[in-house]
Scaffold this motif. Structure first.
Motif, mmCIF file in Angstrom:
data_model
loop_
_atom_site.group_PDB
_atom_site.id
_atom_site.type_symbol
_atom_site.label_atom_id
_atom_site.label_comp_id
_atom_site.label_asym_id
_atom_site.label_seq_id
_atom_site.Cartn_x
_atom_site.Cartn_y
_atom_site.Cartn_z
ATOM 1 N N ALA A 1 3.492 4.166 19.926
ATOM 2 C CA ALA A 1 2.901 5.387 19.379
ATOM 3 C C ALA A 1 3.543 5.752 18.040
ATOM 4 C CB ALA A 1 3.060 6.533 20.381
ATOM 5 N N HIS A 2 4.876 5.638 17.972
ATOM 6 C CA HIS A 2 5.549 5.904 16.698
ATOM 7 C C HIS A 2 5.110 4.902 15.630
ATOM 8 C CE1 HIS A 2 8.173 9.115 17.962
ATOM 9 N NE2 HIS A 2 8.571 8.424 19.022
ATOM 10 N N LEU A 3 4.927 3.654 16.048
ATOM 11 C CA LEU A 3 4.496 2.624 15.105
ATOM 12 C C LEU A 3 3.083 2.903 14.590
ATOM 13 C CD1 LEU A 3 5.943 0.121 14.040
ATOM 14 C CD2 LEU A 3 4.734 -1.240 15.719
ATOM 15 N N LEU A 4 2.224 3.428 15.447
ATOM 16 C CA LEU A 4 0.875 3.785 15.010
ATOM 17 C C LEU A 4 0.904 4.873 13.946
ATOM 18 C CD1 LEU A 4 -1.325 3.786 18.254
ATOM 19 C CD2 LEU A 4 -1.297 2.126 16.395
ATOM 20 N N VAL A 5 1.822 5.816 14.075
ATOM 21 C CA VAL A 5 1.954 6.859 13.052
ATOM 22 C C VAL A 5 2.340 6.227 11.723
ATOM 23 C CG1 VAL A 5 3.240 8.913 12.378
ATOM 24 C CG2 VAL A 5 2.528 8.616 14.753
ATOM 25 N N ASP A 6 3.295 5.286 11.757
ATOM 26 C CA ASP A 6 3.694 4.597 10.521
ATOM 27 C C ASP A 6 2.524 3.826 9.922
ATOM 28 O OD1 ASP A 6 6.233 5.573 10.811
ATOM 29 O OD2 ASP A 6 6.981 3.800 11.857
ATOM 30 N N ILE A 7 1.748 3.152 10.765
ATOM 31 C CA ILE A 7 0.613 2.362 10.283
ATOM 32 C C ILE A 7 -0.427 3.261 9.634
ATOM 33 C CG2 ILE A 7 -1.303 0.894 11.017
ATOM 34 C CD1 ILE A 7 0.561 -0.198 13.217
ATOM 35 N N ALA A 8 -0.718 4.396 10.262
ATOM 36 C CA ALA A 8 -1.717 5.316 9.719
ATOM 37 C C ALA A 8 -1.268 5.882 8.372
ATOM 38 C CB ALA A 8 -1.979 6.442 10.717
ATOM 39 N N TRP B 1 -3.010 5.174 4.707
ATOM 40 C CA TRP B 1 -3.464 6.284 3.855
ATOM 41 C C TRP B 1 -2.843 6.193 2.468
ATOM 42 C CZ3 TRP B 1 -0.548 10.467 1.911
ATOM 43 C CH2 TRP B 1 -1.321 11.480 1.293
ATOM 44 N N MET B 2 -1.540 5.900 2.397
ATOM 45 C CA MET B 2 -0.857 5.815 1.103
ATOM 46 C C MET B 2 -1.371 4.640 0.276
ATOM 47 S SD MET B 2 3.045 6.711 2.308
ATOM 48 C CE MET B 2 3.681 6.570 0.650
ATOM 49 N N VAL B 3 -1.548 3.478 0.921
ATOM 50 C CA VAL B 3 -2.038 2.304 0.197
ATOM 51 C C VAL B 3 -3.479 2.525 -0.262
ATOM 52 C CG1 VAL B 3 -2.639 -0.148 0.448
ATOM 53 C CG2 VAL B 3 -0.475 0.691 1.328
ATOM 54 N N CYS C 1 -2.181 -3.043 12.514
ATOM 55 C CA CYS C 1 -1.816 -3.260 11.110
ATOM 56 C C CYS C 1 -2.944 -3.938 10.341
ATOM 57 C CB CYS C 1 -0.546 -4.111 11.028
ATOM 58 S SG CYS C 1 0.967 -3.247 11.495
ATOM 59 N N LEU C 2 -3.586 -4.914 10.952
ATOM 60 C CA LEU C 2 -4.706 -5.586 10.294
ATOM 61 C C LEU C 2 -5.860 -4.615 10.049
ATOM 62 C CD1 LEU C 2 -4.765 -8.992 12.236
ATOM 63 C CD2 LEU C 2 -3.910 -8.554 9.917
ATOM 64 N N ILE C 3 -6.124 -3.768 11.032
ATOM 65 C CA ILE C 3 -7.200 -2.775 10.865
ATOM 66 C C ILE C 3 -6.841 -1.789 9.756
ATOM 67 C CG2 ILE C 3 -8.420 -0.874 11.987
ATOM 68 C CD1 ILE C 3 -8.162 -2.427 14.615
ATOM 69 N N GLY C 4 -5.564 -1.332 9.757
ATOM 70 C CA GLY C 4 -5.132 -0.401 8.718
ATOM 71 C C GLY C 4 -5.203 -1.008 7.330
ATOM 72 N N PHE D 1 2.105 -2.837 -2.208
ATOM 73 C CA PHE D 1 2.818 -2.282 -1.061
ATOM 74 C C PHE D 1 2.032 -2.454 0.239
ATOM 75 C CE2 PHE D 1 4.942 -0.163 -4.532
ATOM 76 C CZ PHE D 1 6.268 -0.222 -4.143
ATOM 77 N N GLY D 2 0.818 -2.973 0.153
ATOM 78 C CA GLY D 2 0.100 -3.320 1.367
ATOM 79 C C GLY D 2 0.790 -4.410 2.161
ATOM 80 N N LEU D 3 1.660 -5.182 1.494
ATOM 81 C CA LEU D 3 2.427 -6.211 2.206
ATOM 82 C C LEU D 3 3.402 -5.611 3.209
ATOM 83 C CD1 LEU D 3 3.193 -8.660 -0.760
ATOM 84 C CD2 LEU D 3 1.481 -8.910 1.037
ATOM 85 N N MET D 4 3.659 -4.308 3.104
ATOM 86 C CA MET D 4 4.587 -3.681 4.046
ATOM 87 C C MET D 4 4.018 -3.616 5.464
ATOM 88 S SD MET D 4 6.623 -0.685 2.054
ATOM 89 C CE MET D 4 7.858 -1.172 0.855
#
Length: 217
Positions: A21-28, A32-34, A71-74, A44-47
């Protein structure tokens, strides 16, 4: 900060679902930032690869696959709906600078987390080694105690028979020397029975009795 407080509150034990769940927050947030800063052209999409690597290191297989899919979807959404940067006089120089910064940040993040995970793994291995050693020691103690109890049980019968024979010899003795020998034999047999009884059920030590028994022996 919230994740750190939660980990400390749960004493380091976090379920894979909570970590995911925490990882999903980071992915979202990263998507959004990228997306709002160049989209597919943002280096920075490589992150997203960092998040996949951390998920592969820290989560079970199914959860890691789910994190990789997220991550792929994001990344796909950020590239599809992303907005290009406008107003910069040299986009190529900006992309090159972004690649360099992305590489440095990725290297530091991966090094930090992989070092922590390796330290945690070594700590778990030391704990497992200590538990294995303790289990082996306890198993040896139990085996020794079982063997001692079995030996005590096996020796009780012949000692009881020898005690009866010693009593019969003492009753039928017609000389003082023979009676003294039979009495000494009875005392030694009583000492053996007490030793076996203490082997099965340890008792407190009586120094006076111990000294008298050593003198007898």
């Amino acid at each position: 900060l919230y994740a750190t407080v939660q980990v400390r509150h749960q004493r380091g034990e976090v379920s894979p679902a909570v970590a995911f769940a925490h990882l999903l927050v980071d992915i979202a947030i990263l998507a959004w930032m990228v997306g709002w800063s160049g989209g597919i052209h943002n280096p920075f999409g490589l992150m997203f690869l960092i998040l996949i690597a951390l998920a592969a290191l820290a989560l079970p297989r199914n959860w890691a696959l789910a994190a990789a899919m997220a991550c792929l979807i994001g990344y796909f959404i950020s590239g599809l709906l992303g907005r290009p940067l406008e107003g910069h006089h040299n986009p190529y120089a900006l992309i090159v600078s972004g690649i360099a910064a992305s590489f440095l940040i990725s290297a530091m993040v991966v090094l930090y987390f992989s070092t922590r995970l390796a330290a945690d793994l070594r700590s778990r291995e030391r704990e497992l080694a200590a538990l294995r050693e303790r289990f082996t020691r306890n198993e040896g103690i139990v085996a020794l105690a079982t063997h001692a109890a079995a030996m005590a049980h096996e020796l009780n019968t012949p000692l009881a028979t020898m005690t009866l024979l010693a009593d019969e010899i003492a009753a039928e003795a017609n000389t003082d020397d023979l009676r003294a020998d039979a009495d000494l034999l009875g005392q030694l047999l009583a000492l053996c029975r007490e030793r076996i009884r203490n082997l099965a059920v340890p008792t407190e030590v009586d120094l006076v009795r111990e000294v008298s028994q050593w003198r007898l022996v």
